[in-house]
Each structure stands twice: as C-alpha cells, then as structure tokens.
Design a protein around this motif. Structure first.
Motif, PDB file in Angstrom:
ATOM      1  N   TYR A 191       7.246   6.173  -5.485  1.00  0.00           N
ATOM      2  CA  TYR A 191       7.298   7.553  -5.029  1.00  0.00           C
ATOM      3  C   TYR A 191       8.712   7.854  -4.533  1.00  0.00           C
ATOM      4  N   GLU A 239       0.338   4.145 -10.268  1.00  0.00           N
ATOM      5  CA  GLU A 239       1.560   4.706  -9.696  1.00  0.00           C
ATOM      6  C   GLU A 239       2.382   3.603  -9.039  1.00  0.00           C
ATOM      7  N   ARG A 270       5.712  -0.013  -5.252  1.00  0.00           N
ATOM      8  CA  ARG A 270       4.589  -0.943  -5.140  1.00  0.00           C
ATOM      9  C   ARG A 270       5.113  -2.361  -5.330  1.00  0.00           C
ATOM     10  N   TYR A 286       5.041   5.760 -12.989  1.00  0.00           N
ATOM     11  CA  TYR A 286       3.710   5.197 -13.165  1.00  0.00           C
ATOM     12  C   TYR A 286       3.651   4.392 -14.458  1.00  0.00           C
ATOM     13  N   ARG A 303       3.313   6.493   1.746  1.00  0.00           N
ATOM     14  CA  ARG A 303       3.741   7.841   1.343  1.00  0.00           C
ATOM     15  C   ARG A 303       3.079   8.897   2.227  1.00  0.00           C
ATOM     16  N   ALA A 304       1.778   8.771   2.450  1.00  0.00           N
ATOM     17  CA  ALA A 304       1.065   9.748   3.274  1.00  0.00           C
ATOM     18  C   ALA A 304       1.627   9.795   4.694  1.00  0.00           C
ATOM     19  N   ASN A 335       0.856  -1.193   0.000  1.00  0.00           N
ATOM     20  CA  ASN A 335       0.000   0.000   0.000  1.00  0.00           C
ATOM     21  C   ASN A 335       0.891   1.242   0.000  1.00  0.00           C
ATOM     22  N   PRO A 336       1.539   1.527  -1.135  1.00  0.00           N
ATOM     23  CA  PRO A 336       2.482   2.650  -1.164  1.00  0.00           C
ATOM     24  C   PRO A 336       1.828   4.008  -0.949  1.00  0.00           C
ATOM     25  N   GLU A 337       0.552   4.145  -1.326  1.00  0.00           N
ATOM     26  CA  GLU A 337      -0.134   5.420  -1.106  1.00  0.00           C
ATOM     27  C   GLU A 337      -0.248   5.729   0.383  1.00  0.00           C
ATOM     28  N   ARG A 338      -0.619   4.723   1.174  1.00  0.00           N
ATOM     29  CA  ARG A 338      -0.721   4.914   2.620  1.00  0.00           C
ATOM     30  C   ARG A 338       0.639   5.224   3.226  1.00  0.00           C
ATOM     31  N   THR A 375       7.295  10.707  -9.418  1.00  0.00           N
ATOM     32  CA  THR A 375       6.527   9.466  -9.355  1.00  0.00           C
ATOM     33  C   THR A 375       6.737   8.672 -10.639  1.00  0.00           C
TER      34      THR A 375
END
Length: 311
Positions: free
Chosen positions: A181, A178, A196, A172, A156-157, A151-154, A170
């Motif tokens: 990051y 994506e 990812r 993609y 990163r946040a 879960n790279p979005e989580r 990024t």
C-alpha cells in the motif's frame, strides 16, 4: 473533516553493531552530510533538505530500526494526535513535550500496531540548505520509507484512521493478494508504504536525487564503491519513480530515486497494479525481473518490537 496531522517524513533512525562502517557508508558512499552527534550517535543531513537530519545512526549490539519520524503542522496537532491515540489505547512511549534533538521542536513517540516506534513533531527549526547543482550526485532529500508487516491491512487502517494518510495505489498479485500500500500525507504519491512481509522490519528508505542524470551518477558511485545492488536501475509504474536499490553494510535496503509523481488529490483515484505484469515493476525493462529472490532482498532481519530506543 478527517484529521490529517502529518505533513511530511522527517527522518529514519537505525541502530547497528558496526557503527563506524555504517557511518562511513552514509557519508562517503551514499552522499549524505554528517552534521553532528556524539556518544555513539551520528546524524546525517541531505544537502538539499531543510530537515535537520534525515538519517540517525546509533551504536547498539542489536541491529534495529529505532524509529520513523514524521512532521506535523503545529503543536496543537501534536497534542490532538496524542489525545486521540491515548483514547484509542495506543501505547505512548513519551508524552508531548519539548524535544532535545537538533532544531528543537515539540513532539512525542508511540508504538504503531506492529510495535515500531513512531515520532511526530512540530516546530523543528530548519537547517540551512542549498540547491543541488546539475550532475551533483548526492541526495536532495529523504523521499519515503517503506516497512514490512505481517498484517499490512491492519497497519494501513491504523495510519489512515489516526495519522490521516491516504491510499495512492496498491500492488497486488492474483495468487498472493494485496502486497503493498502506497500512502501519502501530501500531494506527493507516497512518503510511506506498507509491504506484506514475513516479519516486521524496514523494507527500504528512499532518497531523492536532483534528476535522472544525478540518479544514474549516484547509482554508479555506489557500484564503484562495491555497494551491493539488489535491484535496478529501473522505473516503477506506481509512483512513476526511478529506482536503484542497494544494501547498506548491515543489510538495510536503501534506494536512490527521482521524479516521484505529484498527484491532483481532488481527482486521483487509487489504482491496482498487478506485480505479475513486468511493466508494473519496471517500465524501462532495465532491471532484473521481479522474482521471489529479488523480493526477499527487502525482507530484512526481524525488528526489535515494542521496545523504545534509549534516545
């Protein structure tokens, strides 16, 4: 103003079953200087870096990344970060306090959302270091660390919100979304990146060489020693840095690089780079084209999660 406690990457710590083979690799083959350790621990410094050590190897029956360590400007920022993480219900492994590793200092450890251990410290004494000479093909410093996440979005946040990292670029794909990051904590394009992947693991640890000549000589030394090259030599677009990726004796990917971009943070805008464009992956065209087989080389083995190392 956004709280930005992290100043730089300090070291990456690995645990392995075959301690002696791993120890020999990072010294004789990879070009780091063994500076101490005992009871199944070996510490390796980069001759051009003021950091006490950039890699720690620990003997364990299980292969794992023990932790990734970052520096902070001062003890007050360490305390403030610990307070903020606790308030956000982030699991803390150890409370801020005096450290008993080389150089001392003040720091603490916590679990990031993926379950890897992160250490943040300040006030660590510097190590006597030197200028790396022309054609001396040994690492100057630890450049960056990249991790795999489901879960790279989580993730990163989390690193943006709590540790103050900024997005530089990024990678993609039109079909996969994506994929990576690139995160910075200074004007250097990235000291940390999130890829990812199918599971949580170390993607690679990268070591900066003096220049392209030294980078190529180091690449040649590793090849002559029988080290398996998984990708390279080449030059990325994101970060504009050179790359030669190898596997250490336990399958962790390590990279020689140089000339990583330095950004003007006041004017930089993160870019989107399509991995299906061959120039994105390798501007020179000297490395094998990126493929699923090449990408899998950096997946590594699933890591040990939410379990702190004994030291």
């Amino acid at each position: 103003m956004t709280f930005q406690p992290i100043t730089h990457l300090r070291h990456v710590d690995l645990a392995v079953p075959d301690f002696d083979k791993q120890r020999a690799f990072y010294g004789a083959t990879w070009g780091l200087a063994e500076i101490g350790g005992d009871n199944g621990i070996a510490l390796f410094a980069a001759e051009g870096s003021p950091e006490q050590y950039v890699v720690r190897i620990r003997r364990d029956r299980r292969k794992r990344m023990d932790l990734v360590a970052f520096g902070a400007a001062n003890a007050a920022d360490v305390d403030e970060l610990a307070t903020r993480l606790t308030a956000a219900d982030v699991p803390v492994v150890s409370e801020p306090g005096a450290m008993d590793t080389p150089g001392g200092g003040y720091g603490f450890r916590f679990f990031d959302p993926d379950g890897r251990v992160v250490e943040v410290s300040a006030g660590v004494g510097t190590r006597a270091h030197r200028k790396i000479e022309e054609r001396e093909a040994i690492p100057v410093r630890l450049s960056h660390c990249v991790v795999n996440s489901r879960n790279p979005e989580r993730l990163r946040a989390f690193y943006e919100r709590h540790l103050g990292f900024r997005l530089s670029d990024t990678l993609y794909s039109e079909h996969m979304g994506e994929l990576m990051y690139f995160m910075r904590c200074s004007p250097v394009h990235h000291s940390f990146a999130i890829a990812r992947g199918p599971h949580v693991s170390l993607h690679h640890a990268s070591f900066e060489m003096r220049g392209v000549e030294e980078y190529m000589r180091g690449t040649g030394r590793a090849l002559r020693a029988g080290t398996r090259m998984t990708w390279g030599p080449g030059r990325h677009t994101a970060g504009d840095n050179t790359f030669s990726y190898f596997h250490d004796p336990h399958g962790n990917t390590v990279e020689y690089t140089t000339e990583l971009a330095i950004l003007d943070e006041d004017t930089w805008h993160p870019g989107l780079h399509d991995v299906d464009d061959p120039i994105t992956q390798d501007q020179w065209g000297t490395a094998d084209p990126m493929s699923e087989l090449v990408a899998k080389e950096q997946f590594n083995d699933p890591d040990v999660l939410f379990s702190a190392p004994p030291v």
